[in-house]
Design a protein around this motif. Structure first.
Motif, PDB file in Angstrom:
ATOM      1  N   TYR A  76       0.832  -1.208   0.000  1.00 37.80           N
ATOM      2  CA  TYR A  76       0.000   0.000   0.000  1.00 37.80           C
ATOM      3  C   TYR A  76       0.863   1.254   0.000  1.00 37.80           C
ATOM      4  CZ  TYR A  76       1.052  -0.733   4.964  1.00 37.80           C
ATOM      5  OH  TYR A  76       1.703  -0.970   6.166  1.00 37.80           O
ATOM      6  N   GLU A  83      -4.525   2.637  -3.769  1.00 37.90           N
ATOM      7  CA  GLU A  83      -5.869   2.704  -4.357  1.00 37.90           C
ATOM      8  C   GLU A  83      -6.419   1.309  -4.615  1.00 37.90           C
ATOM      9  OE1 GLU A  83      -9.415   4.141  -5.860  1.00 37.90           O
ATOM     10  OE2 GLU A  83      -7.867   5.143  -4.686  1.00 37.90           O
ATOM     11  N   ALA A  86      -7.482  -0.148  -1.314  1.00 38.33           N
ATOM     12  CA  ALA A  86      -8.689   0.520  -0.829  1.00 38.33           C
ATOM     13  C   ALA A  86      -9.930  -0.050  -1.508  1.00 38.33           C
ATOM     14  CB  ALA A  86      -8.595   2.021  -1.059  1.00 38.33           C
ATOM     15  N   LYS A  87      -9.847  -0.279  -2.799  1.00 42.29           N
ATOM     16  CA  LYS A  87     -10.982  -0.867  -3.520  1.00 42.29           C
ATOM     17  C   LYS A  87     -11.262  -2.280  -3.028  1.00 42.29           C
ATOM     18  CE  LYS A  87     -10.380   1.782  -7.811  1.00 42.29           C
ATOM     19  NZ  LYS A  87      -9.996   1.714  -9.245  1.00 42.29           N
ATOM     20  N   LYS A 136      -4.761   9.930   0.014  1.00 46.68           N
ATOM     21  CA  LYS A 136      -5.468  10.069  -1.265  1.00 46.68           C
ATOM     22  C   LYS A 136      -6.485   8.952  -1.462  1.00 46.68           C
ATOM     23  CE  LYS A 136      -4.605  10.862  -6.206  1.00 46.68           C
ATOM     24  NZ  LYS A 136      -5.639   9.954  -6.724  1.00 46.68           N
ATOM     25  N   ALA A 137      -6.119   7.745  -1.047  1.00 50.33           N
ATOM     26  CA  ALA A 137      -7.001   6.600  -1.255  1.00 50.33           C
ATOM     27  C   ALA A 137      -8.179   6.589  -0.287  1.00 50.33           C
ATOM     28  CB  ALA A 137      -6.199   5.298  -1.125  1.00 50.33           C
ATOM     29  N   TRP A 138      -7.965   7.047   0.950  1.00 54.14           N
ATOM     30  CA  TRP A 138      -8.983   6.815   1.969  1.00 54.14           C
ATOM     31  C   TRP A 138      -9.806   8.026   2.382  1.00 54.14           C
ATOM     32  CZ3 TRP A 138     -10.921   2.338   2.980  1.00 54.14           C
ATOM     33  CH2 TRP A 138     -10.170   1.205   2.678  1.00 54.14           C
TER      34      TRP A 138
END
Length: 250
Positions: A76, A83, A86-87, A136-138
């Protein structure tokens, strides 16, 4: 909030919520995890290797034998991998309520002018990228009632000779949290912990004035529970700071 003993009686009930702890296999992350296991929340620990997961479970013993504790194995540390993970996590577990980013470690490699390019990339560029990628992802995936919490160190506000890269990296994390909180305004809640020496498994030379990793987790659970608490920096450099922090939150 009145502190009784170590204050762990103030750990909040987060039943029905999902908490993601990055760095949960590390020494500070382990203590935070121990506190969150008392919240009744569902906890997910991303780990970059099965070895780290198995080592943590061995350390936790019976405490880790919980049907509310899950692990996700994978990288990660880049924008793409964060990302992707996260998906995958949201597809498998649904919406996440709280994310704790406790990644990074200590470094004592000497004066800044002796730093190698490898150390610079590993200890500053790599970690800064990892934290930015996770944010950025979460953060877009969190609701206003949730929280994004960054664990940083006191060297970000107080220079430590011989640990220049870590001091600079921690300073960048604190500013990152301030910027994120400003940009999120009332849409998201972003916090950064500024910690001193933390009493954890990697520090056998215990000092009574050190804040414990479990106490950090306790304060973290209050931030998660109390939706009224807006974005801020939490300075918790030793146990003496704990009453003031709790008063400011309560």
């Amino acid at each position: 909030m009145e502190i009784i003993g170590d204050g762990l009686d103030l750990i909040q009930d987060l039943s029905g919520q999902k908490v993601l702890i990055f760095g949960g296999t590390g020494s500070v992350g382990e203590g935070i995890l121990r506190s969150y296991l008392k919240t009744n929340a569902e906890i997910i620990i991303p780990s970059r290797s099965e070895k780290s997961r198995d080592n943590l479970l061995s350390i936790l013993g019976a405490v880790g034998d919980s049907d509310r504790l899950s692990f996700v194995i994978g990288d990660y540390t880049s924008f793409d991998s964060a990302e992707t993970m996260a998906k995958e996590i949201t597809e498998q577990y649904g919406a996440i309520d709280h994310v704790i980013a406790c990644i990074g470690g200590w470094w004592t490699g000497g004066p800044l002018w002796t730093v190698s390019e490898k150390d610079w990339n590993d200890q500053f560029v790599g970690l800064a990228t990892g934290h930015a990628a996770l944010a950025k992802a979460w953060i877009p995936r969190l609701e206003r009632t949730g929280s994004y919490q960054i664990i940083s160190g006191g060297s970000g506000t107080h220079a430590v000779a011989g640990s220049s890269i870590v001091s600079m990296q921690h300073a960048s994390l604190i500013m990152m949290a301030e910027v994120l909180g400003l940009e999120a305004e009332d849409q998201k809640r972003v916090f950064a912990f500024v910690l001193g020496v933390v009493d954890s498994r990697n520090r056998p030379a215990h000092r009574p004035y050190w804040i414990s990793a479990e106490q950090v987790g306790m304060v973290s659970s209050i931030l998660a529970k109390e939706e009224r608490i807006a974005s801020r920096i939490i300075e918790l450099k030793d146990k003496a700071a704990l009453p003031g922090v709790l008063e400011s939150l309560g």
